[in-house]
Design a protein around this motif. Sequence first.
Motif, mmCIF file in Angstrom:
data_model
loop_
_atom_site.group_PDB
_atom_site.id
_atom_site.type_symbol
_atom_site.label_atom_id
_atom_site.label_comp_id
_atom_site.label_asym_id
_atom_site.label_seq_id
_atom_site.Cartn_x
_atom_site.Cartn_y
_atom_site.Cartn_z
ATOM 1 N N LYS A 1 -3.417 2.819 -1.727
ATOM 2 C CA LYS A 1 -3.964 2.702 -0.373
ATOM 3 C C LYS A 1 -5.262 1.902 -0.369
ATOM 4 O O LYS A 1 -5.523 1.134 0.563
ATOM 5 N N THR A 2 -6.068 2.101 -1.417
ATOM 6 C CA THR A 2 -7.367 1.421 -1.449
ATOM 7 C C THR A 2 -7.223 -0.084 -1.646
ATOM 8 O O THR A 2 -7.885 -0.884 -0.965
ATOM 9 N N ARG A 3 -6.335 -0.491 -2.552
ATOM 10 C CA ARG A 3 -6.197 -1.914 -2.892
ATOM 11 C C ARG A 3 -4.995 -2.566 -2.218
ATOM 12 O O ARG A 3 -4.715 -3.740 -2.471
ATOM 13 N N ASP A 4 -4.277 -1.806 -1.389
ATOM 14 C CA ASP A 4 -3.138 -2.338 -0.634
ATOM 15 C C ASP A 4 -2.068 -2.905 -1.575
ATOM 16 O O ASP A 4 -1.515 -3.981 -1.345
ATOM 17 N N ILE A 5 -1.774 -2.164 -2.641
ATOM 18 C CA ILE A 5 -0.787 -2.574 -3.637
ATOM 19 C C ILE A 5 0.402 -1.614 -3.572
ATOM 20 O O ILE A 5 0.214 -0.404 -3.700
ATOM 21 N N VAL B 1 -5.122 4.590 -5.359
ATOM 22 C CA VAL B 1 -5.329 3.187 -5.715
ATOM 23 C C VAL B 1 -4.411 2.277 -4.904
ATOM 24 O O VAL B 1 -4.776 1.139 -4.568
ATOM 25 N N THR C 1 -4.702 -14.022 -5.018
ATOM 26 C CA THR C 1 -4.293 -12.703 -4.553
ATOM 27 C C THR C 1 -3.436 -11.975 -5.563
ATOM 28 O O THR C 1 -3.033 -10.855 -5.336
ATOM 29 N N GLY C 2 -3.172 -12.566 -6.703
ATOM 30 C CA GLY C 2 -2.394 -11.874 -7.725
ATOM 31 C C GLY C 2 -1.214 -12.707 -8.147
ATOM 32 O O GLY C 2 -1.306 -13.564 -9.005
ATOM 33 N N GLY D 1 0.786 -1.229 0.000
ATOM 34 C CA GLY D 1 0.000 0.000 0.000
ATOM 35 C C GLY D 1 0.813 1.270 0.000
ATOM 36 O O GLY D 1 0.242 2.362 -0.006
ATOM 37 N N ASN E 1 -4.443 -6.574 -10.410
ATOM 38 C CA ASN E 1 -4.275 -6.694 -8.954
ATOM 39 C C ASN E 1 -2.908 -7.287 -8.610
ATOM 40 O O ASN E 1 -2.792 -8.354 -8.004
ATOM 41 N N GLU F 1 -6.177 -2.194 -11.384
ATOM 42 C CA GLU F 1 -7.364 -2.829 -10.821
ATOM 43 C C GLU F 1 -7.646 -4.181 -11.476
ATOM 44 O O GLU F 1 -8.133 -5.105 -10.827
ATOM 45 N N GLN F 2 -7.350 -4.304 -12.757
ATOM 46 C CA GLN F 2 -7.615 -5.563 -13.463
ATOM 47 C C GLN F 2 -6.622 -6.647 -13.074
ATOM 48 O O GLN F 2 -7.006 -7.800 -12.813
#
Length: 505
Positions: free
Chosen positions: A249-253, A247, A161-162, A116, A210, A207-208
């Motif tokens: 922070k939101t998706r923890d990436i 993005v 999870t990716g 994140g 991840n 987003e696609q």
Amino acid sequence: MAKSSTQFLCSECGWSGGKWFGRCPECGEWGTIEEFREARPRAAARTRGTAMAAGSAGAAAGSRSGIGAATSHTQAAHVPDSMVVPITKVSEADVTRVPTGFGEFDRVLGGGIVPGSVVLVAGEPGIGKSTLLLETAGRVAKAAADASGTGSDAAGGATATGGKVLYVSGEESTSQVRMRASRIGAVNDHLLLASTTDLATVLGLIEQVNPVLAIVDSAQTIISQDVDGISGGSSQVREVASALIDVAKTRDIPVLLVGHVTKDGSIAGPRTLEHLVDVVCQFEGDSQTALRMLRAVKNRFGPTDEVGCFDMSGEGIDEVVNPGALFLSDGDDATEGTCVTFTVDGHRSLPIEIQALVTNSVLPTPRRATNGIDSNRLAMLVAVLYRHGGIPLLNNDLYISTIAGGLAKEPACDLAIAAALASAAFHAPIARDYAAIGEISLTGQIRPVPRLEYRLREAARLGFTHVVAPKRRRGAKPIVIDGLTVIEADSVSKALRAMGVVKRR
């Protein structure tokens, strides 16, 4: 359609205003004010209920104070009670960091990349930023492939999870990135490439896919269609950084972001870019040498005084676990005009070998040539040696340099510089197992230096047996290190005699 408001923004300090100035009224820099347009919501977008509530509140306030009261456009939102938690009930569980595959990179980041977080890696053109991050992407992708191969689902693909690494390039095509990846050995099925300069496309890809790690190269080439301004401008860079941070922070990436620098070495774009991201790393080095240094200028999750050492080659970037060998010349025989000292960069102590050449001058004004050493500091040391050491160097040409691109600009290097000059002037070699550490004052005294124990332990680890160091302060405990003899000296003349630098008859 939202109306646009023209504003002026300082790219140095982030000041904004409605009028252009040649000189920023906040930081005083010239030529840093740039125009940008920021979209603002129309007044009609406010709901009727909000307007009525604001009007009634304003009327009530006006009736109490007798004047019209200004109202804010932003209304308070309903916040659930579960959103506020006492600090004593917050879990202290450690965050699982993502290893980069480079121990030196992980050291600078504080143990790896925090999920994140947004890390900004800046550096001069051609220094190796893209190569470092592409090789990092390859190593993380390989680790993800190994993990998915051992614990994947029945289909044999990546985990839910990716398990993928996304590398987005706004400067090169995918085929060009593939050529560089093949050269440095970063080709892996779990490394996905994309070439685009559109911010919306970048956000959609993240987003696609991840991914476990996203890399955007670079912030100055990505543009948003919703914001006015040219690519790399203040408004565009702010929008790109804000969207990527959101993005992440939101998706923890975790996101690694490449940043360009200006001609004076500062990061291009508004200064607020450095404030928005979590980590700012500076990739430094001399283009004429293979040594590269990675420093953390800002780090919310670790120390800012760490430095990572890398070796740049045609096959990519390799980390240098033991940089001491890079800054020392080969050979065991003592050579006149050389002396070794130790500098401290963060928590790491680095050896620096200083070489000096003294010749008779045929010029009206003797020449002073330096490399890696402050010329003003050299002039002061020459005067001190003449006055307090009895070494006349004022009428000689002096050439003094460090090797392998090392920097000896720390005051603790004064004694080694003076010893190298005296050794060259007297044709008296200093033994290879001797080192000198200390700051020289104008009175010829050897002053203490910070973190002396770090330097001495590194000297002992590299095989030095004698170190001439400043005399310890009254009441201070002596530093005892196995295999190392610390020779204390309080003046330049005593230090030179301890190293055997005396005039030969």
